[in-house]
Design an enzyme around this catalytic site. Structure first.
Site, PDB file in Angstrom:
ATOM      1  CB  SER A 135      46.721 -10.175  31.891  1.00 21.42           C
ATOM      2  OG  SER A 135      46.155  -9.318  32.843  1.00 21.42           O
ATOM      3  CG  ASN A 136      49.445  -6.767  35.039  1.00 23.13           C
ATOM      4  OD1 ASN A 136      48.806  -6.789  36.086  1.00 23.13           O
ATOM      5  ND2 ASN A 136      49.242  -5.835  34.110  1.00 23.13           N
ATOM      6  CG  HIS A 137      51.408 -12.045  38.522  1.00 22.51           C
ATOM      7  ND1 HIS A 137      50.668 -13.183  38.406  1.00 22.51           N
ATOM      8  CD2 HIS A 137      52.645 -12.337  38.058  1.00 22.51           C
ATOM      9  CE1 HIS A 137      51.425 -14.147  37.908  1.00 22.51           C
ATOM     10  NE2 HIS A 137      52.639 -13.656  37.669  1.00 22.51           N
TER      11      HIS A 137
END
Ligand code: CTP
Length: 398
Positions: free
Chosen positions: A206-208
């Site tokens: 995923s990502n931030h």
């Protein structure tokens, strides 16, 4: 302007309550849907039957009577606007201090819409420091006061304190709806947040992204009157505006499916999600054991949702994308504007302090299909969202 608008009229106990009948009649004639709640004292001045007949709706009069008083929360949520007219000194004081000893006040405390109040009282009561302080408090909550008129008062004296005339109240409401809702009748879609791509049942890529920027845009669009569908990846944040329907998604594939289904019915689409560009080619059904010293994950490209929508875009639809760049920012962003068939691109540079993932602020440049360029200073994401919506509205009329 008032066609189809849901107006909740709160009537409190003043002689000016006789004008509520005319007010309801005018609002209904203008196409508004009107529901009335009264304080017990208001019923001494005008009967619930009169207001019920004129509004063509049941009137909420007392917490102890009737079948539906406990729906006060729903009534407060139903309305586009709550208007308290006449608002007596007593009701204003209770509204300012959160008292809740009648149905009108319970509905008012449950209302999530803008609240207007039209004071009606004798001049000395109007000028009393307690009333002044209560009115100031209500204005501080973001509510709006209708002007009081000068003239003959119930006491027989002349002075300030008469309730605004019903025609002026209607004009005030019309002004409110025309000024604040430039996107009324418009449908919008916003994608926001990250996506989550499974490696196995317990691990993911995923990502931030927090979804803050996208949610702020959805709220600014809803505030401008649009009916908004928010396609939201996994995040702890929520959109609170009543004009937003949230469609939660997990993966880039889910987001693509929802966005392509919603897009054809959409006038404005803003793709603010941080969609994974790659996902594991073969997600494992079982948890992967750490048997190997080196584990190689094969990734495959996800579909570019923004580009897909750009390919499907019809005349009259407006598509906005984001670009997060680290170098040659403007050049890359303009290239994306063209190749993805966008009307506007919001350029974020990772070089700017306080901008991007996780921050409450953002610093962006808006580039549009007509060659327009707006460099915005570092601002809160809410303010940036409002500027983006303003630029979208300007582009709609260009
Ligand atoms: N986007 C999308 N679907 C994807 C990837 C990105 O809709 N699978 C959208 C994002 O919502 C955003 C824009 O594309 O509006 C983001 O672009 P950017 O982060 O610059 O990534 P890419 O378009 O993938 O470009 P790059 O070649 O720089 O990776």
């Amino acid at each position: 302007m008032l066609q189809g608008k849901k107006i909740l009229l709160g009537v409190s106990g003043s002689i000016a309550a006789y004008k509520s009948a005319i007010l309801v009649r005018l609002l209904v004639k203008a196409g508004a849907e009107v529901k009335v709640v009264m304080t017990p004292d208001a019923a001494h001045f005008i009967t619930p039957l009169t207001l019920s007949t004129l509004s063509k709706n049941e009137v909420g009069a007392a917490i102890s009577e009737g079948s539906s008083w406990n729906n006060h929360v729903m009534m407060g949520r139903w309305a586009d606007v709550m208007l308290v007219a006449p608002a007596t000194a007593n009701t204003i004081a209770k509204m300012a201090n959160g008292l809740c000893d009648n149905l009108l006040l319970a509905v008012y405390l449950s209302a999530t819409c803008p609240v207007f109040f039209a004071p009606a009282m004798d001049e000395d009561m109007w000028h009393h420091p307690a009333t002044r302080a209560n009115v100031t408090k209500l204005l501080g909550f973001g509510y709006s006061q209708l002007p009081v008129n000068k003239g003959e008062l119930a006491s027989g004296l002349f002075g300030e304190g008469r309730m605004s005339e019903p025609e002026d109240i209607v004009a005030f409401l019309e002004q409110h709806f025309s000024e604040n809702k430039p996107l009324a009748g418009t449908t919008a879609m916003v994608s926001a947040g990250p996506t989550v791509e499974l490696i196995d049942p317990v691990r993911f890529i995923s990502n931030h992204s927090s979804g803050k920027m996208g949610i702020a845009i959805a709220e600014a669009l809803a505030e401008a009157g649009a009916d908004v569908k928010l396609v939201l990846g996994p995040t702890s944040l929520k959109a609170s505006h009543r004009g937003i329907t949230t469609i939660p998604v997990q993966t880039a594939a889910d987001m693509l499916e929802q966005c392509t289904a919603i897009f054809p019915q959409t006038n404005i689409a803003v793709m603010a999600a941080a969609v994974a560009d790659y996902r594991p080619a073969n997600a494992a059904d079982q948890k992967i054991k750490k048997d190997e010293d080196v584990l190689t994950l094969q990734l495959e490209k996800t579909t570019d949702i923004l580009k897909t929508l750009g390919g499907q875009k019809k005349k009259g639809q407006l598509l906005v994308g984001f670009a997060l760049e680290t170098n040659n920012e403007k050049e890359f962003a303009l290239k994306k504007l063209q190749t993805k068939n966008l009307d506007m691109i919001v350029l974020n540079s990772l070089r700017d302090q306080g901008a991007g993932f996780g921050h409450d602020t953002n610093k962006v440049v808006l580039l549009d299909r007509l060659g327009g360029e707006q460099q915005l200073p570092l601002k809160s994401k809410q303010e940036v969202a409002k500027d983006i919506v303003k630029a979208i509205i300007a582009l709609q009329h260009a």
